[in-house]
Motif scaffolding. Structure first.
Motif, mmCIF file in Angstrom:
data_model
loop_
_atom_site.group_PDB
_atom_site.id
_atom_site.type_symbol
_atom_site.label_atom_id
_atom_site.label_comp_id
_atom_site.label_asym_id
_atom_site.label_seq_id
_atom_site.Cartn_x
_atom_site.Cartn_y
_atom_site.Cartn_z
ATOM 1 N N LYS A 1 0.821 -1.219 0.000
ATOM 2 C CA LYS A 1 0.000 0.000 0.000
ATOM 3 C C LYS A 1 0.857 1.272 0.000
ATOM 4 N N GLU A 2 1.895 1.277 0.825
ATOM 5 C CA GLU A 2 2.743 2.482 0.937
ATOM 6 C C GLU A 2 3.455 2.781 -0.386
ATOM 7 N N LYS B 1 1.089 4.399 -2.740
ATOM 8 C CA LYS B 1 0.896 5.819 -2.379
ATOM 9 C C LYS B 1 2.010 6.674 -2.982
ATOM 10 N N ARG B 2 3.234 6.140 -2.928
ATOM 11 C CA ARG B 2 4.385 6.879 -3.480
ATOM 12 C C ARG B 2 4.270 6.994 -5.002
ATOM 13 N N ALA C 1 1.482 9.577 -5.880
ATOM 14 C CA ALA C 1 1.444 10.813 -5.086
ATOM 15 C C ALA C 1 1.195 12.038 -5.960
ATOM 16 N N SER D 1 2.943 16.555 -2.363
ATOM 17 C CA SER D 1 2.743 15.570 -1.300
ATOM 18 C C SER D 1 4.081 15.051 -0.787
ATOM 19 N N ASP E 1 4.612 12.104 0.005
ATOM 20 C CA ASP E 1 4.827 10.768 -0.564
ATOM 21 C C ASP E 1 5.523 10.824 -1.921
ATOM 22 N N GLU F 1 -5.029 4.384 -8.462
ATOM 23 C CA GLU F 1 -5.127 3.426 -7.350
ATOM 24 C C GLU F 1 -6.537 2.858 -7.389
ATOM 25 N N ASP G 1 -7.868 -1.294 -2.198
ATOM 26 C CA ASP G 1 -6.938 -1.847 -1.215
ATOM 27 C C ASP G 1 -7.266 -3.319 -0.960
ATOM 28 N N THR H 1 -2.333 -2.594 -2.286
ATOM 29 C CA THR H 1 -3.221 -1.820 -3.152
ATOM 30 C C THR H 1 -3.037 -2.313 -4.587
#
Ligand code: SAM
Length: 285
Positions: free
Chosen positions: A152-153, A156-157, A160, A164, A166, A182, A185, A200
């Motif tokens: 997930k992280e 996000k990157r 982004a 942001s 991220d 995205e 999840d 994700t």
């Protein structure tokens, strides 16, 4: 023997492990999907039809592969772990449109199987998600659409927005090559064994035309990389030295580009990086 087995059942996975004398291998990031709903959602997200040819990265025990095989014209599934090949031969024995390749994805020559466009699908091993995505975007022009599951992280990157925390050099690279979305999840409880983090699913659609006009892609990515290497610093302090540029000259370039030299890496758009890179390029050419 396992052609009819429910591959999303942990009981089946344990039976496969006993029968083929294997264990989910952490080294290869083996966390197998055990939620059929997610398997369907991933393959539906790729909008598969019988005219699609799919490249699957890391089929594991064949859970996603089977579903792709039902919905697409054909699938080439590239799996690095040779111990999983007899497993795949068994679980997918009834599917005639699947080719299994025992190969590290980075050593696989996509052109051997796909001359035209290909949809890429994968529940990616966490440890090499970014290199795989960058390899697909930079080296595999056939990869027109990519639907992949990742930590997930990391998603996000990748996705982004400008400004942001991220955002990173990879965010800009992804934007340069594709449009990213995205999708949804996936809880860590949808895998066996369960990883420590949630996931994700993202979709990347390759641009048909470059989103910015650049005179040198290499210089563009050097500017982005250098700016993010010292992301706490202002642009003037992080970018200075690129192509041997002195601070004064760099200030002039940023002024010419209409960019405040006190901004930080994450505040700039891809378009602004392209303008800077083109102005620097013009100095030496
Ligand atoms: N697709 C299966 C699923 O969803 O249940 C397995 C996903 S598991 C997270 C990742 C898979 O990628 C594993 O089967 C692993 O062996 C494979 N893999 C890891 N590194 C690889 C590489 N460099 N090239 C190809 N496959 C790789």
């Amino acid at each position: 023997m396992f052609a009819e087995a429910d591959l999303t059942s942990p009981v089946t996975i344990k039976q496969l492990c006993d029968c083929f004398d294997i264990r989910p291998n952490k080294r290869y990031g083996q966390n197998f999907l055990i939620d059929y709903n997610i398997v369907q959602k991933i393959t539906d997200s790729a909008g598969l039809t019988s005219s699609d040819r799919v490249l699957e990265i890391g089929p594991g025990i064949g859970t996603l592969t089977r579903e792709i095989s039902k919905k697409a014209g054909s699938v080439v599934a590239v799996e690095v772990d040779k111990k999983l090949i007899p497993v795949l031969d068994s679980t997918l024995s009834h599917c005639s449109n699947i080719k299994i390749v025992n190969q590290d994805i980075f050593k696989y020559n996509v052109g051997d199987d796909f001359l035209d466009t290909v949809k890429v699908i994968g529940n990616l091993p966490y440890y090499i998600t970014t290199p795989i995505v960058m390899w697909l975007l930079e080296e595999v022009p056939q990869a027109a659409e990519i639907v992949i599951m990742m930590q997930k992280e990391v998603a996000k990157r990748f996705a982004a927005k400008q400004g942001s925390r991220d955002s990173s050099a990879v965010t800009l690279a992804v934007q340069y090559y594709s449009e990213i979305e995205e999708l949804f999840d996936v809880s860590k409880h949808c895998f066996y064994p369960a990883p420590k983090v949630d996931s994700t699913v993202v979709r990347l659609k390759r641009h048909t035309e470059n989103p910015v006009a650049v005179k040198s892609e290499k210089l563009l990515f050097e500017c982005i990389k250098k700016s993010f290497e010292k992301r706490r610093k202002t642009l003037i302090n992080s970018l200075f030295g690129i192509n041997g540029l002195e601070k004064e000259r760099l200030v002039k370039i940023l002024n010419e580009a209409g960019i405040d030299p006190r901004l930080r890496a994450e505040n700039l758009t891809l378009q602004q990086y392209a303008v800077i890179a083109n102005l620097i390029y013009d100095i030496n050419n």
